[in-house]
Design an enzyme around this catalytic site. Structure first.
Site, mmCIF file in Angstrom:
data_model
loop_
_atom_site.group_PDB
_atom_site.id
_atom_site.type_symbol
_atom_site.label_atom_id
_atom_site.label_comp_id
_atom_site.label_asym_id
_atom_site.label_seq_id
_atom_site.Cartn_x
_atom_site.Cartn_y
_atom_site.Cartn_z
ATOM 1 N N SER A 219 11.969 4.561 -41.519
ATOM 2 C CA SER A 219 10.649 4.793 -41.175
ATOM 3 C C SER A 219 10.829 5.330 -39.507
ATOM 4 O O SER A 219 11.344 6.298 -39.229
ATOM 5 C CB SER A 219 9.898 3.697 -40.834
ATOM 6 N N GLU A 355 6.280 7.442 -51.640
ATOM 7 C CA GLU A 355 6.239 6.554 -50.337
ATOM 8 C C GLU A 355 4.776 6.136 -50.051
ATOM 9 O O GLU A 355 4.524 5.028 -49.752
ATOM 10 C CB GLU A 355 6.658 7.695 -48.990
ATOM 11 N N HIS A 446 6.735 3.059 -49.832
ATOM 12 C CA HIS A 446 7.466 3.104 -48.392
ATOM 13 C C HIS A 446 8.205 1.783 -47.968
ATOM 14 O O HIS A 446 7.490 0.634 -47.960
ATOM 15 C CB HIS A 446 6.654 3.364 -47.115
#
Length: 549
Positions: A219, A355, A446
């Protein structure tokens, strides 16, 4: 931008409070290592030794707030390295306004090392340096689920904290004039470079090879990997790179220009203007040294706000994410990749198949509205995303968000590395544990992949509270971690007993799909048509940004 940052932060933070404690069992005699500043005394747990809370820079407080990381003061005797240092100051989720998270502090530039027990000083073991995620406003290097397993496979793991939020990215006219020889603005990236320099100076004492270092981020940490690959000051500090869900084009967390005269139509507000807006929010007028002194006198709780985009609804912009300062960060990763100016190292890059779903970063109200954003490529987009016209809008939105923000930029990045003669390996993580499928309808969200890459299931820290791992989950984690270990050792993820992971080439377009059934399969990318239409739109100059980014 605020909407995607908030969503990513919520996803990653749901178990952050669990990060503070790791229970030690079977504690043996303390291992000791002599680093440049002094001796550190760690902990042995079975076949792994850990050293925690080691300062890699001086406390960035007082006069050192918004300054590059300063050298550590050497210490006499042994420093206790059995416990994590504080996390970097960050907003406290669910806490009262004006508070910071329990266990976080402005004095936070610490790192942690895990190595095989008894590793010899001259062992020259490969090293992985983990860069945590958290939208640049939260997270730490001490989260559960990252420790231990790499060391058991003969790879030293280093994790660290870096300054977050406005403490990590900030510009102000008086700062630009103060110490003109120093880089400005991107203090988080300066911290990351300082941690990598610590590795170069000290990791041999732990048995590591300073010339076999892999940076590995997720990320915001994945975005950081792209930055480190393209910041000149980071050159030579690592030999391989892994980016999870970190994008690769300019569409995710692109730096604001530091000065007004360098801003663009895409980011019309410069980083300095944002800094002035923030000062005014706190009643600080002017842009001179006196105003800067007042900013440095603010309590840390007044500075940390969780990445707010504006000062109130429709108010002046105050979000101060990554900054193009022109000295440290000289260009975006996309422009560097297009010109072949990135570090020439092997790379592994990829993302999850779902995600972030609809309603978070894309406010289109229908498939028709979403496809209309492709302009004259509308029909091609329909064919790629909904060939039969019967897919749920939520699924189409989820695929588009995942492809636009993460998957197509990853493919673009991989192509830029092959263009300069470096191997690139693309992965797609499609596996969802059975117990989590009820809220991951279209695939893993995610951060779902991180505990599998570390082979540390059931520890939390990267999403919803994890269910107990099944034998199938454990096998997926074992295989995935084996690829990551192989890459850290040699720059090639392949090895005995593993399905072949093809090196990426634009002609064959092959990836490793860790499929919904848990089996890793090297094959042509099943998302090709979707990524192709996004690439065409981007090359036409249409950024296709999901609303809110």
């Amino acid at each position: 931008m605020k909407r995607i940052l908030t969503v990513l932060a919520i996803i990653i933070s749901s178990n952050l409070h669990a990060q503070q404690t790791v229970v030690n069992t079977s504690v043996q005699e303390s291992p000791k290592v002599s680093t440049v500043p002094g001796i550190v005394s760690g902990v042995t747990e079975g076949d792994v030794e850990s050293f925690k809370g080691i300062p890699y820079a001086a406390a960035p407080v007082g006069e050192y707030r918004w300054r590059p990381p300063q050298p550590v003061t050497p210490w006499q005797g042994e420093r206790d390295a059995s416990k994590f240092g504080p996390n970097c100051a960050q907003a406290g989720w669910g806490g009262p306004p004006g508070s910071i998270q329990t266990g976080s502090s402005e004095d936070c530039l610490f790192l942690n090392v895990w190595r095989p027990a008894g590793a010899a000083k001259n062992a020259k073991l490969p090293v992985i340096v983990w860069i945590h995620g958290g939208a640049f406003v939260m997270g730490s290097g001490s989260g559960p689920g990252v420790e231990g397993q790499f060391a058991k496979k003969g790879v030293i793991l280093v994790t660290f904290n870096y300054r977050l939020g406005r403490l990590g990215h900030f510009a102000f006219p008086a700062l630009s004039k103060e110490f003109p020889e120093e880089p400005k603005g991107s203090y988080a990236f300066m911290d990351q470079i300082a941690a990598l320099k610590w590795v170069q100076q000290n990791i041999a004492a732990f048995g590591g090879n300073s010339q076999n270092v892999t940076i590995f981020g997720f990320s915001a940490g994945g975005v950081s990997v792209h930055s480190l690959l393209t910041i000149p000051a980071a050159k030579g500090l690592f030999q391989k790179a892994i980016s999870h869900s970190g994008g690769g084009r300019d569409g995710v967390l692109t730096g604001r220009p530091i000065h007004e005269d360098n801003s663009s139509s895409y980011y019309p507000v410069s980083a300095e203007t944002i800094g002035i807006n923030f000062a005014r929010k706190h009643g600080i007028a002017g842009t001179d040294a006196a105003a800067l002194a007042k900013l440095r006198a603010l309590k840390v709780e007044e500075i940390v706000d969780g990445g707010q985009e504006n000062d109130g609804q429709g108010g002046p912009r105050i979000y101060s994410g990554p900054i193009l300062d022109g000295k440290l960060v000289t260009e975006t990763s996309e422009s560097a990749y297009k010109a072949g100016r990135q570090a020439h190292v092997p790379i592994m890059i990829g993302n999850n198949s779902a995600e972030i779903g609809g309603g978070f970063v894309n406010s289109s109200s229908s498939k028709e509205e979403l496809f209309s954003r492709f302009g004259d490529l509308k029909d091609e987009a329909k064919t790629a995303y909904d060939p039969d016209g019967n897919k749920e809008f939520a699924e189409v939105q989820t695929r588009f968000n995942s492809d636009k923000v993460w998957a197509e930029p990853a493919r673009f990045t991989a192509g830029s590395f092959t263009a300069v003669g470096e191997p690139a390996y693309i992965f797609l993580f499609s596996y969802v544990p059975a117990a989590m499928k009820q809220w991951m309808k279209f695939g893993p969200g995610h951060g779902t992949d991180i505990s599998f890459a570390f082979d540390n299931l059931g520890r939390g820290g990267f999403g919803p509270p994890p269910p107990p791992p099944t034998p199938e989950d454990k096998e997926v984690a074992r295989l995935m971690n084996a690829y990551w270990v192989n890459f850290a050792k040699s720059g090639d993820p392949n090895g005995n007993g593993l399905p072949k992971w093809p090196v990426y080439s634009p002609q064959k377009n092959e990836i490793l799909d860790i499929q919904s059934d848990g089996k890793p399969v090297g094959k042509p990318d099943p998302r090709k048509a979707r990524l192709d239409v996004i690439e065409k739109a981007v090359n036409k100059g249409d950024k296709l940004q999901p609303n809110g980014i």
